[in-house]
Design an enzyme around this catalytic site. Structure first.
Site: not given
Ligand code: PLP
Length: 385
Positions: A187
């Protein structure tokens, strides 16, 4: 192959530097590494950045979504509408609380649910909707709230990819009843692993704080602060969904980098769009009319008359040392959900996007030379060199 072509270009690289290293060293020297003062400071700074009433740090976005559903009172017997076109954690959080996942389709232009696709998935027992800012493109939340609020349906924003994006001139997630964020390295900002729950409601924030820490009456930090530790009580079954102060120290530095990251990502995205605009059969993700994307994932749709399909283009890129990725997955096709009753909404746009899109490399430190290499492969493979 030239020397430059031999260097691998990754789809994403986190931007971490000396400042993060120094912040971690300071935290270690302080002697307090678990959830404590730095987590509290990160929560305050994050809430200010996204204009949220309250922020509760968690171990991931997945656990933040889980807490969001719990504080909203969602459980067995309830239906929750989610896009199938999302990382599987969006649907899984619903399953964790014992509710039923009902999949909604998305708008092919944005990859996000709309009031119309949510409406097509509502049932008499729909109690919540999770709307995702997929790839950073802001979901058009106001019409979804207009549909859901009068029906008492809670709207949770999965803003895992949404940091740095704007909706109607404000940060994505501003004023959300509940929004969940991710600091996974894939992210825009990272703490290694980590997440955040933001909410406009103080009572929900308070309950989420307790639930993330075993539903303990007094927090570990409070108990540590007192010489004679108060007797704790556990009024319900909670979890260990805590973030550490080591992660929060990194997050505090990362937050200061956000404006610069967004400017750079948007400039690189615009460069991709300009360079690929004339290639027949390609469509590049773009800002919707209601906001600006931080382009956490810059996807392109590959369709005829482009001479290769998505898999062919992925292979051509890999051959040139470029690690692109398939577009967003469709949860309804995964074995974990395929055999379940997940509603009957048509998912045509979801299937088209999951089959035809791929995500191009885009990261803060990407050079224009690196980007030009990616562009050249896509254009040449499309006969547009
Ligand atoms: C990456 C992601 C998640 C999960 O995030 P984590 O921090 O790895 O648990 C949930 N929803 C979306 C849309 C994502 O892209």
């Amino acid at each position: 192959m030239t020397a430059a072509a031999a260097t691998r270009i990754d789809v994403m690289r986190p931007w971490l530097g000396e400042e993060e290293a120094a912040a971690v060293a300071e935290t270690i020297a302080s002697g307090w590494v678990a959830q404590g003062p730095r987590v509290a400071e990160f929560e305050r700074e994050f809430a200010a950045t996204v204009q949220a009433g309250h922020a509760v740090a968690t171990s991931s976005c997945t656990t933040a979504l889980h807490l969001a559903l719990l504080v909203a009172g969602i459980g067995p017997g309830d239906d929750v509408v989610v896009p199938s076109l999302s990382f599987i954690a969006t649907a899984n959080a619903v399953s964790y609380v014992g509710a039923r996942v009902v999949f909604a389709d998305v708008d092919a232009a944005t990859g996000n649910v709309t009031a119309a696709t949510v409406a097509a998935a509502l049932t008499p027992v729909t109690r919540a909707v999770i709307a995702v800012d997929q790839g950073g493109i802001p979901v058009d939340l106001a019409p979804i709230r207009a549909l859901c609020d009068p029906r008492g349906i809670v709207v949770i924003e999965d803003a895992a990819c949404g940091i740095g994006s704007t909706y109607r001139g404000r940060p994505v997630g501003a004023g959300a009843e509940l929004a969940a964020w991710s600091f996974h390295p894939r992210k825009i900002l990272t703490t290694g692993e980590g997440g955040m729950l933001t909410t406009s409601r103080e009572d929900w924030a308070e309950r989420a704080r307790r639930l993330r820490e075993h539903a303990m009456g007094a927090s570990a930090a409070e108990r540590h602060a007192a010489l004679l530790s108060p007797r704790e009580s556990y009024d319900e079954i909670g979890f260990n969904f805590r973030m550490t102060d080591v992660q929060a120290a990194i997050g505090l530095v990362q937050l200061t980098r956000l404006p610069e990251i967004v400017v750079r990502r948007r400039a690189l995205a615009a460069r991709y769009r300009a360079a690929l605009a004339g290639v027949p059969g390609l469509r590049v993700a773009a800002d919707p009319p209601w906001g600006q994307s931080s382009f956490q994932s810059l996807w392109i749709e590959v369709a005829p008359p482009y001479p290769l399909d998505r898999e062919g283009l992925l292979a051509a890129l890999a051959e040139h040392g470029v690690s692109a990725r398939r577009g967003i997955m469709a949860a309804h096709r995964q074995p974990a959900y395929a055999a379940r009753d997940t509603g009957s909404a048509a998912l045509a746009a979801t299937e088209r996007l999951t089959d035809r899109t791929l995500i191009l490399p885009l990261f803060h430190a990407m050079t224009e030379t690196e980007q030009d290499r990616v562009i050249a492969v896509v254009r040449e493979a499309g006969g547009a060199a």
